[in-house]
Design a protein around this motif. Structure first.
Motif, PDB file in Angstrom:
ATOM      1  N   SER A   1       0.526  -1.451  -0.137  1.00  0.00           N
ATOM      2  CA  SER A   1       0.210   0.143   0.061  1.00  0.00           C
ATOM      3  C   SER A   1       0.711   1.146   0.086  1.00  0.00           C
ATOM      4  O   SER A   1       0.389   2.570  -0.656  1.00  0.00           O
ATOM      5  CB  SER A   1      -0.874  -0.048   1.045  1.00  0.00           C
ATOM      6  OG  SER A   1      -0.414  -0.231   2.164  1.00  0.00           O
TER       7      SER A   1
ATOM      8  N   ARG B   1      -6.212  -5.353   2.517  1.00  0.00           N
ATOM      9  CA  ARG B   1      -7.992  -5.066   3.423  1.00  0.00           C
ATOM     10  C   ARG B   1      -8.410  -4.271   2.345  1.00  0.00           C
ATOM     11  O   ARG B   1     -10.221  -4.148   3.266  1.00  0.00           O
ATOM     12  CB  ARG B   1      -7.836  -3.948   4.455  1.00  0.00           C
ATOM     13  CG  ARG B   1      -7.732  -5.503   5.612  1.00  0.00           C
ATOM     14  CD  ARG B   1      -7.684  -4.235   7.652  1.00  0.00           C
ATOM     15  NE  ARG B   1      -8.092  -5.742   7.935  1.00  0.00           N
ATOM     16  CZ  ARG B   1      -9.072  -5.714   7.773  1.00  0.00           C
ATOM     17  NH1 ARG B   1      -9.864  -5.745   7.900  1.00  0.00           N
ATOM     18  NH2 ARG B   1      -8.832  -7.324   9.328  1.00  0.00           N
ATOM     19  N   ILE B   2      -7.467  -3.655   1.772  1.00  0.00           N
ATOM     20  CA  ILE B   2      -8.649  -2.565   1.231  1.00  0.00           C
ATOM     21  C   ILE B   2      -8.446  -3.416  -0.897  1.00  0.00           C
ATOM     22  O   ILE B   2      -9.794  -2.521  -1.050  1.00  0.00           O
ATOM     23  CB  ILE B   2      -6.572  -1.718   0.137  1.00  0.00           C
ATOM     24  CG1 ILE B   2      -6.461  -0.580   1.418  1.00  0.00           C
ATOM     25  CG2 ILE B   2      -7.218  -0.778  -1.245  1.00  0.00           C
ATOM     26  CD1 ILE B   2      -5.083  -0.268   1.336  1.00  0.00           C
TER      27      ILE B   2
ATOM     28  N   ASN C   1      -8.094   1.321   8.434  1.00  0.00           N
ATOM     29  CA  ASN C   1      -7.198   2.339   7.810  1.00  0.00           C
ATOM     30  C   ASN C   1      -7.938   1.767   6.094  1.00  0.00           C
ATOM     31  O   ASN C   1      -7.614   2.451   5.527  1.00  0.00           O
ATOM     32  CB  ASN C   1      -5.773   0.987   7.701  1.00  0.00           C
ATOM     33  CG  ASN C   1      -4.976   1.601   8.697  1.00  0.00           C
ATOM     34  OD1 ASN C   1      -4.946   3.166   9.056  1.00  0.00           O
ATOM     35  ND2 ASN C   1      -4.222   1.008   9.450  1.00  0.00           N
ATOM     36  N   ASP C   2      -8.208   1.250   6.331  1.00  0.00           N
ATOM     37  CA  ASP C   2      -8.485   0.285   4.750  1.00  0.00           C
ATOM     38  C   ASP C   2     -10.041   1.417   4.532  1.00  0.00           C
ATOM     39  O   ASP C   2     -10.665   1.924   3.622  1.00  0.00           O
ATOM     40  CB  ASP C   2      -9.605  -1.297   4.777  1.00  0.00           C
ATOM     41  CG  ASP C   2     -10.029  -1.843   5.620  1.00  0.00           C
ATOM     42  OD1 ASP C   2      -9.875  -1.255   6.597  1.00  0.00           O
ATOM     43  OD2 ASP C   2     -10.997  -2.542   5.981  1.00  0.00           O
TER      44      ASP C   2
ATOM     45  N   GLU D   1      -3.429 -11.162   5.134  1.00  0.00           N
ATOM     46  CA  GLU D   1      -3.583 -10.627   5.957  1.00  0.00           C
ATOM     47  C   GLU D   1      -1.666 -11.237   6.362  1.00  0.00           C
ATOM     48  O   GLU D   1      -1.091  -9.734   7.274  1.00  0.00           O
ATOM     49  CB  GLU D   1      -3.943 -10.102   6.805  1.00  0.00           C
ATOM     50  CG  GLU D   1      -4.041  -8.020   7.608  1.00  0.00           C
ATOM     51  CD  GLU D   1      -4.953  -7.858   8.512  1.00  0.00           C
ATOM     52  OE1 GLU D   1      -5.817  -8.310   8.687  1.00  0.00           O
ATOM     53  OE2 GLU D   1      -5.084  -6.595   8.880  1.00  0.00           O
TER      54      GLU D   1
ATOM     55  N   LYS E   1     -12.909 -10.152   4.184  1.00  0.00           N
ATOM     56  CA  LYS E   1     -12.433 -10.393   4.714  1.00  0.00           C
ATOM     57  C   LYS E   1     -12.666 -10.587   5.980  1.00  0.00           C
ATOM     58  O   LYS E   1     -11.809 -10.302   7.349  1.00  0.00           O
ATOM     59  CB  LYS E   1     -12.306  -8.021   5.290  1.00  0.00           C
ATOM     60  CG  LYS E   1     -11.535  -7.802   3.985  1.00  0.00           C
ATOM     61  CD  LYS E   1     -12.171  -6.732   4.596  1.00  0.00           C
ATOM     62  CE  LYS E   1     -11.710  -5.941   3.132  1.00  0.00           C
ATOM     63  NZ  LYS E   1     -11.984  -3.818   3.460  1.00  0.00           N
TER      64      LYS E   1
END
Ligand code: TPP
Length: 576
Positions: free
Chosen positions: A411, A493-494, A562-563, A509, A499
């Motif tokens: 990322s 996660r993005i 974050n995602d 992950e 998930k």
């Protein structure tokens, strides 16, 4: 000065020196002793010692990228050589000259049960520009004419092959492999060179495009109302600013630049995803994409990171896609119909006298969108909680001007596409193969050569993966690493995927509780950690000051926030 007694080792070293290859990264072993001792005793060579060959490969890659010249690697026989493969593949796709020199056993000793022996001949065949398989040379002490004849033929073969391999790396900018089989004894040195190998000179000529051919393309260009220029990876300073200025002021042209393009102009579109991302999310996407669809797409530079622009251009294809590069052209958008085989500077030099700025509202319309998005970006960052997004914004505000910045894959490189970069930065990322296996070693290689301080920004999985990069005596005190530790591979996660599935945490992950402190203690780096925005701001204020040693800042971010923050970003822009 001393020379290895084995003539083929003398030839390799003499030809490297003659072709201006002065940096050699050596990994330990015995079979390579003639090369190691020969290079290390040569005052014209700067020899580096790196134990782990995978790290050595990327270290040399980072050096070659800075030097814009080939760097050589020397290793022993067996699996040592295979550990160069990730760096070889990266060099192959990123057009970086690496000279891989491997020691081997004589051919009759392969596959007969000798130790540390594998099939080294052509071992990189899928990702190499040239493989020179040299003949082993016995140092004949008598003057038997048959032996002398064989020796002469081997020597000529070897000289020619070494020349061709080195010239290929220089002329075509990429990796080459020279496999050198040695008989024992391996450690003997002599005072005088027994040969002076013949040099075949490398030829670097800029191809010129026939003017008559260009006229056809200039006519198409002049009649098109919408032209998009998309620029991928470029070395800093490689394209003349006067050409960029011409592109920037043409109302019928929009110029999209990637972070790693190392080009800037205030009218360029530097944050591609902030234009495309919100359209993807919009209900009016079809109309907006059609308004952005170019008639002509002109590309130059290497790999393009933005998945969004690739998806857009593959669906809304231009009528023409032309790519400018001395070496290769990828059909990335499935509509490539012209490869101009020359450098961008040469292309623009020949093409610009034939074209005029077109009347169009294309650029003006999209500049308005760009300006709105920039305002929204600032608004969004003010609102969001502590997260990777917020941390990256702060990092890019704080990195000193003129830094060399290495971005790891995952990322980090994608976030970097969303923020304003100071035009004085030099930005790099191993996008040839997008591996997470060598970002730190590459950055260390760059830091060991660069005049300016080098900063590495990396996710923690990538950092732990390549931690042997720090097992290196050439890391300057001004080298800085910022590890964004989000407890796993945040990228997963993005990306679209389930998930909440059982496998997600463990196999995608790869959640963990590790931190970089013990590694810093082991390798002598100054260590700081931050767990909140206040701590990040405070740490970054002092982080780039002189500390008398290289330093690492580890920022712990909340993996489950974050995602959401990133995905909301594009929706936020869409809704305004
Ligand atoms: C050598 C290699 N193995 C596996 C991958 C697949 N991969 C891409 S990103 C990633 C996770 C990286 O995690 P991290 O470095 O922590 O960065 P983050 O995603 O958190 O930004 C993996 C395993 C890869 N790119 N290269």
């Amino acid at each position: 000065m001393k020379y290895p007694k084995i003539p083929v080792a003398q030839s390799v070293i003499a030809l490297c020196e003659a072709k201006d290859i002065h940096h050699v990264v050596i990994s330990p072993g015995s079979r390579n002793a003639p090369l190691t001792n020969g290079f290390a005793s040569n005052p014209a060579i700067k020899a580096y010692s790196v134990v782990d060959e995978r790290c050595a490969g990327f270290f040399a890659l980072g050096m070659a990228q800075q030097l814009q010249k080939p760097v050589a690697l020397v290793c022993t026989s067996g699996s040592a050589l295979l550990n160069y493969y990730p760096a070889v593949a990266e060099a192959f796709y990123s057009d970086i000259p690496l000279i891989i020199i491997s020691a081997d056993r004589p051919i009759e000793r392969i596959d007969i049960g000798d130790g540390q022996t594998i099939r080294q001949k052509n071992v990189f065949s899928n990702h190499i520009l040239y493989s020179a398989n040299l003949h082993s040379e016995v140092v004949a002490e008598n003057s038997d004419p048959i032996i002398m004849r064989k020796q002469f033929e081997s020597r000529k073969h070897n000289e020619r092959e070494i020349n061709l391999a080195l010239n290929t790396a220089i002329e075509q900018r990429g990796p080459v492999h020279i496999n050198v089989p040695f008989y024992e004894p391996l450690y003997e040195m002599v005072e005088e060179r027994s040969l002076a190998p013949l040099q075949i000179f490398a030829e670097i000529e800029e191809p010129v495009i026939p003017q008559k051919n260009l006229k056809t393309y200039a006519d198409l260009w002049n009649s098109a109302e919408r032209k998009m220029v998309l620029i991928g990876v470029n070395n800093p300073g490689s394209v003349e600013q006067r050409f960029l200025d011409i592109l920037a002021k043409d109302p019928s042209v929009i110029v999209f630049t990637e972070t790693t393009s190392n080009l800037s102009h205030e009218d360029f579109f530097t944050r591609i995803d902030t234009i495309i991302g919100p359209i993807e999310q919009s209900e009016d996407r079809e109309n907006q994409f059609k308004a952005l669809q170019p008639d002509i797409l002109l590309t130059f530079g290497g790999m393009v990171v933005s998945k969004k622009i690739k998806a857009f251009l593959r669906t809304y294809q231009p009528k023409h896609h032309w790519h400018v590069d001395e070496k290769k052209a990828y059909n990335t958008y499935f509509c490539l119909n012209k490869h101009f085989v020359t450098s961008p500077n040469n292309f623009f030099f020949q093409f610009f006298p034939l074209i005029q700025a077109g009347e169009s509202t294309y650029r003006e319309n999209w500049i308005k969108v760009k300006n709105v998005r920039q305002e929204l970006h600032e608004k969004y960052v003010e609102e969001i909680p502590f997260s990777d997004f917020k941390v990256f914004q702060e990092i890019f505000r704080r990195i000193p001007q003129n830094s060399v910045i290495h971005l790891s894959n995952s990322s980090t490189i994608r976030y970097a596409q969303l923020f304003r970069m100071d035009p004085s930065y030099q930005l790099f990322c191993n996008r040839g193969t997008s591996g997470i296996d060598g970002s730190t070693s590459t950055a260390v290689g760059a830091a060991s050569i660069a005049d300016e301080p080098t900063v590495l920004l990396t996710g923690e999985l990538g950092f732990f993966y390549d931690s042997n990069a720090l097992w290196n005596d050439h890391i300057p005190d001004n080298f800085r690493i910022i590890v964004i530790n989000n407890g796993g591979g945040g990228i997963f996660r993005i990306l679209p995927g389930n998930k909440d599935s059982e496998n997600f945490d463990r196999f995608f992950e790869t959640v963990h509780n590790m931190n970089a402190k013990p590694l810093c203690e082991m390798f002598g780096l100054d260590y700081t950690s931050a767990h909140s925005m206040e701590e990040v701001e405070k740490s970054l204020r002092y982080f780039f000051q002189d500390k008398g040693s290289p330093a690492l800042l580890e920022i712990f971010t909340p993996r489950k926030v974050n995602d959401e923050v990133l995905l909301e970003y594009f929706k936020f822009m869409r809704n305004q």
